[in-house]
Design an enzyme around this catalytic site. Structure first.
Site, mmCIF file in Angstrom:
data_model
loop_
_atom_site.group_PDB
_atom_site.id
_atom_site.type_symbol
_atom_site.label_atom_id
_atom_site.label_comp_id
_atom_site.label_asym_id
_atom_site.label_seq_id
_atom_site.Cartn_x
_atom_site.Cartn_y
_atom_site.Cartn_z
ATOM 1 N N LYS A 85 -2.721 -7.351 1.705
ATOM 2 C CA LYS A 85 -1.534 -6.471 1.674
ATOM 3 C C LYS A 85 -0.884 -6.532 0.293
ATOM 4 O O LYS A 85 -0.510 -5.506 -0.285
ATOM 5 C CB LYS A 85 -0.535 -6.883 2.763
ATOM 6 C CG LYS A 85 -1.039 -6.611 4.165
ATOM 7 C CD LYS A 85 -1.221 -5.120 4.420
ATOM 8 C CE LYS A 85 -2.089 -4.815 5.585
ATOM 9 N NZ LYS A 85 -2.491 -3.420 5.730
ATOM 10 N N TYR A 106 -5.601 -12.147 5.019
ATOM 11 C CA TYR A 106 -5.037 -10.869 5.479
ATOM 12 C C TYR A 106 -3.812 -10.504 4.641
ATOM 13 O O TYR A 106 -3.693 -9.399 4.113
ATOM 14 C CB TYR A 106 -4.647 -10.944 6.970
ATOM 15 C CG TYR A 106 -3.714 -9.826 7.363
ATOM 16 C CD1 TYR A 106 -4.197 -8.534 7.511
ATOM 17 C CD2 TYR A 106 -2.331 -10.044 7.506
ATOM 18 C CE1 TYR A 106 -3.332 -7.487 7.813
ATOM 19 C CE2 TYR A 106 -1.471 -9.010 7.814
ATOM 20 C CZ TYR A 106 -1.977 -7.741 7.964
ATOM 21 O OH TYR A 106 -1.111 -6.704 8.249
ATOM 22 N N SER A 126 3.414 -5.254 4.792
ATOM 23 C CA SER A 126 3.897 -6.185 5.813
ATOM 24 C C SER A 126 4.938 -7.127 5.214
ATOM 25 O O SER A 126 4.871 -7.472 4.027
ATOM 26 C CB SER A 126 2.695 -6.993 6.313
ATOM 27 O OG SER A 126 3.118 -8.111 7.040
HETATM 28 P P1 NAD Z 1 -4.690 -1.530 14.722
HETATM 29 O O1 NAD Z 1 -5.827 -2.498 14.619
HETATM 30 O O2 NAD Z 1 -4.210 -1.184 16.078
HETATM 31 O O3 NAD Z 1 -5.043 -0.167 13.956
HETATM 32 C C1 NAD Z 1 -5.904 -0.120 12.863
HETATM 33 C C2 NAD Z 1 -6.944 0.971 13.156
HETATM 34 O O4 NAD Z 1 -7.798 1.090 12.019
HETATM 35 C C3 NAD Z 1 -7.835 0.645 14.351
HETATM 36 O O5 NAD Z 1 -7.832 1.748 15.243
HETATM 37 C C4 NAD Z 1 -9.227 0.416 13.760
HETATM 38 O O6 NAD Z 1 -10.243 0.873 14.612
HETATM 39 C C5 NAD Z 1 -9.141 1.187 12.447
HETATM 40 N N1 NAD Z 1 -9.955 0.660 11.345
HETATM 41 C C6 NAD Z 1 -9.969 -0.603 10.847
HETATM 42 N N2 NAD Z 1 -10.810 -0.684 9.802
HETATM 43 C C7 NAD Z 1 -11.340 0.556 9.635
HETATM 44 C C8 NAD Z 1 -12.291 1.119 8.733
HETATM 45 N N3 NAD Z 1 -12.872 0.384 7.782
HETATM 46 N N4 NAD Z 1 -12.606 2.421 8.834
HETATM 47 C C9 NAD Z 1 -12.016 3.199 9.792
HETATM 48 N N5 NAD Z 1 -11.121 2.726 10.684
HETATM 49 C C10 NAD Z 1 -10.798 1.419 10.605
HETATM 50 O O7 NAD Z 1 -3.505 -2.117 13.821
HETATM 51 P P2 NAD Z 1 -1.973 -1.708 13.781
HETATM 52 O O8 NAD Z 1 -1.201 -2.797 14.426
HETATM 53 O O9 NAD Z 1 -1.788 -0.315 14.217
HETATM 54 O O10 NAD Z 1 -1.703 -1.833 12.222
HETATM 55 C C11 NAD Z 1 -1.800 -0.715 11.376
HETATM 56 C C12 NAD Z 1 -1.571 -1.150 9.954
HETATM 57 O O11 NAD Z 1 -0.298 -1.783 9.854
HETATM 58 C C13 NAD Z 1 -2.574 -2.169 9.431
HETATM 59 O O12 NAD Z 1 -2.839 -1.889 8.078
HETATM 60 C C14 NAD Z 1 -1.844 -3.484 9.576
HETATM 61 O O13 NAD Z 1 -2.308 -4.428 8.653
HETATM 62 C C15 NAD Z 1 -0.420 -3.057 9.264
HETATM 63 N N6 NAD Z 1 0.591 -3.945 9.842
HETATM 64 C C16 NAD Z 1 0.559 -4.228 11.175
HETATM 65 C C17 NAD Z 1 1.507 -5.080 11.724
HETATM 66 C C18 NAD Z 1 1.457 -5.456 13.162
HETATM 67 O O14 NAD Z 1 2.028 -6.498 13.529
HETATM 68 N N7 NAD Z 1 0.836 -4.682 14.041
HETATM 69 C C19 NAD Z 1 2.521 -5.601 10.901
HETATM 70 C C20 NAD Z 1 2.529 -5.279 9.540
HETATM 71 C C21 NAD Z 1 1.553 -4.438 9.018
HETATM 72 C C1 WQD Z 2 5.950 -14.314 16.291
HETATM 73 C C2 WQD Z 2 6.575 -15.639 16.691
HETATM 74 C C3 WQD Z 2 5.031 -17.477 16.617
HETATM 75 C C4 WQD Z 2 2.389 -16.127 19.780
HETATM 76 C C5 WQD Z 2 2.242 -11.829 12.309
HETATM 77 C C6 WQD Z 2 1.564 -11.739 10.966
HETATM 78 C C7 WQD Z 2 2.337 -10.848 10.052
HETATM 79 C C8 WQD Z 2 2.606 -9.494 10.684
HETATM 80 C C9 WQD Z 2 3.183 -9.621 12.052
HETATM 81 C C10 WQD Z 2 0.876 -7.980 10.061
HETATM 82 C C11 WQD Z 2 6.121 -16.796 15.796
HETATM 83 C C12 WQD Z 2 5.486 -17.228 18.025
HETATM 84 C C13 WQD Z 2 3.427 -16.212 18.882
HETATM 85 C C14 WQD Z 2 2.328 -17.073 20.846
HETATM 86 C C15 WQD Z 2 4.349 -18.075 20.024
HETATM 87 N N1 WQD Z 2 1.402 -8.748 10.887
HETATM 88 N N2 WQD Z 2 4.385 -17.170 18.994
HETATM 89 N N3 WQD Z 2 3.321 -18.011 20.922
HETATM 90 O O1 WQD Z 2 3.619 -14.660 13.060
HETATM 91 O O2 WQD Z 2 5.668 -13.228 12.718
HETATM 92 O O3 WQD Z 2 3.521 -12.344 12.110
HETATM 93 O O4 WQD Z 2 2.377 -10.505 12.832
HETATM 94 O O5 WQD Z 2 1.153 -7.773 8.920
HETATM 95 O O6 WQD Z 2 1.574 -10.731 8.904
HETATM 96 O O7 WQD Z 2 1.491 -13.042 10.425
HETATM 97 O O8 WQD Z 2 4.041 -12.634 14.520
HETATM 98 O O9 WQD Z 2 3.785 -12.177 16.913
HETATM 99 O O10 WQD Z 2 2.195 -13.791 15.811
HETATM 100 O O11 WQD Z 2 4.549 -14.473 16.152
HETATM 101 O O12 WQD Z 2 5.194 -18.958 20.131
HETATM 102 O O13 WQD Z 2 1.396 -17.074 21.675
HETATM 103 O O14 WQD Z 2 6.099 -15.969 18.006
HETATM 104 O O15 WQD Z 2 4.885 -18.841 16.373
HETATM 105 O O16 WQD Z 2 7.199 -17.655 15.653
HETATM 106 P P1 WQD Z 2 4.243 -13.336 13.083
HETATM 107 P P2 WQD Z 2 3.561 -13.220 15.900
#
Ligand code: NAD
Ligand code: WQD
Length: 339
Positions: A153, A149, A124
């Site tokens: 990562k 969290y 991330s």
């Molecule tokens: P998500 O929660 O939709 O998907 C994760 C899936 O993993 C879920 O379906 C959940 O049921 C499963 N899971 C969690 N723990 C598990 C375990 N111990 N055993 C088996 N299954 C398990 O999340 P996502 O948004 O698709 O994110 C996927 C990956 O990308 C994650 O590692 C997340 O940290 C990373 N990521 C997400 C974002 C974002 O904003 N969505 C941003 C950066 C990184």
């Molecule tokens: C985006 C912008 C908020 C909600 C998070 C995790 C990061 C990554 C992505 C996994 C910010 C603003 C949000 C609301 C708002 N995930 N906001 N009102 O904070 O960039 O990142 O998700 O790895 O680790 O920290 O994403 O979508 O939460 O926020 O004003 O109800 O929207 O303040 O500026 P963020 P976000």
């Protein structure tokens, strides 16, 4: 070639499974459904015309994972499975370390003993914290994230680098910026479990009347309109990058590969710009109020994704409006399912 996709029924995982199937990979999914639902599996099959193998269990159950590796000739893994709520991770740090890191280590133990290579990790942009300069490229210094969290990562990345170096394996660390949107068929998207923390799911629920108003967390940031700036990347573009990253690892003749890619659009959008784009794309109103800043938020983050373009031949080219349109279609699909 068979690829293990952990968290393959989750938001990004499900879109990636479709792209893998479209590219003729065989897919084995392990997902404990802690943040997904079974109908996602059926919808993957509807889109791709093929059904991946699915095992519903928690990756911390090492003995079950060993059985999956015994049953299939797994030659690579994309590891999406993780808990991902930043705020929750501050309340339950040990649960986050346990889930995100034990799962990872259990898979790597199987990779180690079976001499499997090709591992892709969902990292991330949170590993950069508030970077000193924009855009953020892969050489930008990392800062220890504030949230537990985020720390999972950064620790996951270190574990994987050590694994690749010590055991001569190929890994790719993919640092996502802010994924948004849904599949163009409206059959896959982000499931709204609980009150959304992320911006676009909250905007969507406000537009549909589930939430009264969007709370905009701060309009006193040093940006043009005062709201914070992020790099919103369309989830299907993101999913495609995984296939490219995997193909690059597979094609490499080197024994040890440690790839790192920023996956973003290269363009920053403010919270207010996202709200306006949502309204325009979908012809809906998104009422909002300005609130105090959210603790731990940074001002600005957007990617320099040139390395991914150069080395993977990949570029995120879907517009913000188009991505937000798919989000709204997905919301309508969810509403049609619940009536
Ligand atoms: P998500 O929660 O939709 O998907 C994760 C899936 O993993 C879920 O379906 C959940 O049921 C499963 N899971 C969690 N723990 C598990 C375990 N111990 N055993 C088996 N299954 C398990 O999340 P996502 O948004 O698709 O994110 C996927 C990956 O990308 C994650 O590692 C997340 O940290 C990373 N990521 C997400 C974002 C974002 O904003 N969505 C941003 C950066 C990184
Ligand atoms: C985006 C912008 C908020 C909600 C998070 C995790 C990061 C990554 C992505 C996994 C910010 C603003 C949000 C609301 C708002 N995930 N906001 N009102 O904070 O960039 O990142 O998700 O790895 O680790 O920290 O994403 O979508 O939460 O926020 O004003 O109800 O929207 O303040 O500026 P963020 P976000």
């Amino acid at each position: 070639m068979t690829i293990l996709v952990t968290g393959g029924l989750g938001y990004i995982g499900s879109h990636t499974v479709v792209e893998l199937l479209n590219n003729n990979f065989d897919v084995v999914i392990v997902d404990d459904l802690s943040n997904s639902e079974r109908f996602i599996l059926e919808n993957i099959e509807k889109i791709a015309g093929k059904k991946p193998v699915f095992y519903p269990f928690d990756l911390k159950r090492k003995e079950l994972l060993t059985q999956v590796f015994d049953a299939h000739n797994i030659e690579g893994c994309i590891n999406f499975a993780a808990f991902k709520a930043v705020g929750e991770s501050q309340e339950k740090p040990i649960d986050y370390y346990e889930n995100n890191l034990f799962s990872l280590i259990n898979i790597l133990q199987e990779f180690k003993t079976r001499k499997i290579s090709n591992f892709i990790f969902s990292s991330s942009c949170t590993v950069y914290g508030q970077a000193d300069q924009m855009p953020i490229d892969e050489e930008t210094p990392l800062k220890m994230p504030e949230s537990s969290y985020g720390k999972t990562k950064q620790m996951g990345e270190e574990i994987l680098k050590d694994f690749a170096t010590a055991h001569q394996r190929k890994i790719s660390l993919l640092r996502y910026f802010n994924p948004i949107g849904a599949h163009p068929t409206a059959l896959l998207g982000e499931l709204p479990i609980g009150v959304p923390n992320n911006l676009v799911p909250y905007v969507t629920q406000t537009a549909s009347g589930i939430r009264e108003k969007l709370n905009i967390w701060g309009n006193d940031y040093p940006t043009e309109d005062g709201t914070a700036i992020r790099d919103y990347i369309y989830v299907v573009d993101l999913a495609k990058a995984h296939v490219k990253a995997l193909q690059k690892l597979i094609a490499s003749d080197e024994a040890t590969v440690i790839d790192i890619f920023n996956l973003g659009t290269g363009k920053g959008s403010s919270v207010l710009e996202v709200v306006k784009a949502y309204e325009n794309a979908n012809n809906v109103a998104v009422p909002y109020q300005i609130c105090d800043r959210r603790a731990g938020d940074i001002t600005i983050a957007y990617a320099n994704a040139d390395k991914a373009e150069r080395e993977l031949g990949w570029k995120a080219d879907t517009s913000l409006e188009e991505a937000l349109r798919t989000t709204w279609e997905w919301q309508k699909y969810l509403e049609s399912r619940s009536v």
